[in-house]
Write an enzyme that holds these catalytic residues in place. Structure first.
Site, PDB file in Angstrom:
ATOM      1  N   TYR A   1       0.843  -1.200   0.000  1.00  0.00           N
ATOM      2  CA  TYR A   1       0.000   0.000   0.000  1.00  0.00           C
ATOM      3  C   TYR A   1       0.879   1.251   0.000  1.00  0.00           C
ATOM      4  CZ  TYR A   1      -3.108   3.583   1.914  1.00  0.00           C
ATOM      5  OH  TYR A   1      -3.800   4.744   2.134  1.00  0.00           O
TER       6      TYR A   1
ATOM      7  N   GLU B   1     -11.943   4.787   5.134  1.00  0.00           N
ATOM      8  CA  GLU B   1     -11.423   5.612   6.231  1.00  0.00           C
ATOM      9  C   GLU B   1     -12.472   5.847   7.307  1.00  0.00           C
ATOM     10  OE1 GLU B   1     -10.142   8.480   3.497  1.00  0.00           O
ATOM     11  OE2 GLU B   1      -8.172   7.555   3.267  1.00  0.00           O
TER      12      GLU B   1
ATOM     13  N   TRP C   1      -5.513   0.888  10.565  1.00  0.00           N
ATOM     14  CA  TRP C   1      -5.621   0.886   9.108  1.00  0.00           C
ATOM     15  C   TRP C   1      -5.325  -0.494   8.543  1.00  0.00           C
ATOM     16  CZ3 TRP C   1      -8.258   2.996   5.645  1.00  0.00           C
ATOM     17  CH2 TRP C   1      -7.889   3.027   4.301  1.00  0.00           C
TER      18      TRP C   1
END
Length: 191
Positions: free
Chosen positions: A16, A38, A46
């Site tokens: 990522y 989010e 995350w």
């Protein structure tokens, strides 16, 4: 190869970081994807969301805001029963509400991308951070975006979440200065 410390120790995090984080996004569907992910991340890590990302793509019709905006009570129940995503009623309801508001923003500004980039006057904000501890959780810019989104009826998109969005979508380049991606990202945004 030097990377931002936050991504070390996890293959999915490094991928990522190396391929997506901080790359300027102008595609509305990608912006919507990050808004859903989010807001789902609020209170979680995350990495938890990245591990569920493919499940979210399936559950949320590949993040098509037109489809998500029309989700029914039956679809909400299906999402609440889906162990592949974060099963939080308020977050799921917020994602549907936010899809509806997203479409309103698209109609008003021509695209969500036009709207969100306008807060930075169309130019990437580049951090000059040497240590992870220097990077703020939110900024005046993210607070301004969040306040405007809330005024438009969006939910679960506070200043900290919006700062994550600005970082993820390349409106802000917060790679550490000694990270190999810092200069690469800067080159992507120079005219």
């Amino acid at each position: 190869m030097k990377r931002c410390e936050w991504c070390l120790g996890s293959e999915i995090y490094m991928k990522y970081h190396d391929t997506e984080w901080g790359v300027p996004v102008y595609d509305d569907q990608k912006h919507f994807e990050f808004l859903v992910l989010e807001s789902a991340q609020a209170g979680l890590s995350w990495i938890t969301i990245l591990n569920k990302r493919e499940n979210y793509r399936k559950a949320y019709d590949n993040f098509d805001p037109n489809k998500v905006a029309r989700y029914t009570e039956a679809k909400k129940k299906k999402l609440l029963a889906d162990a592949g995503i974060v099963r939080n009623r308020l977050k799921i309801e917020a994602s549907i509400n936010n899809a509806q508001r997203f479409l309103e923003v698209q109609k008003e500004f021509g695209s969500f991308s036009n709207y969100i980039w306008s807060f930075a006057k169309g130019k990437q904000v580049t951090g000059k951070w040497k240590k992870l501890s220097e990077i703020p959780a939110s900024t005046e810019l993210s607070d301004k975006v969040s306040k405007d989104l809330k005024k438009r009826g969006f939910k679960f998109l506070g200043g900290t979440i919006m700062y994550s969005h600005l970082q993820a979508t390349g409106i802000v380049n917060d790679h550490l200065m000694d990270c190999f991606r810092y200069k690469e990202i800067k080159k992507l945004t120079q005219p």
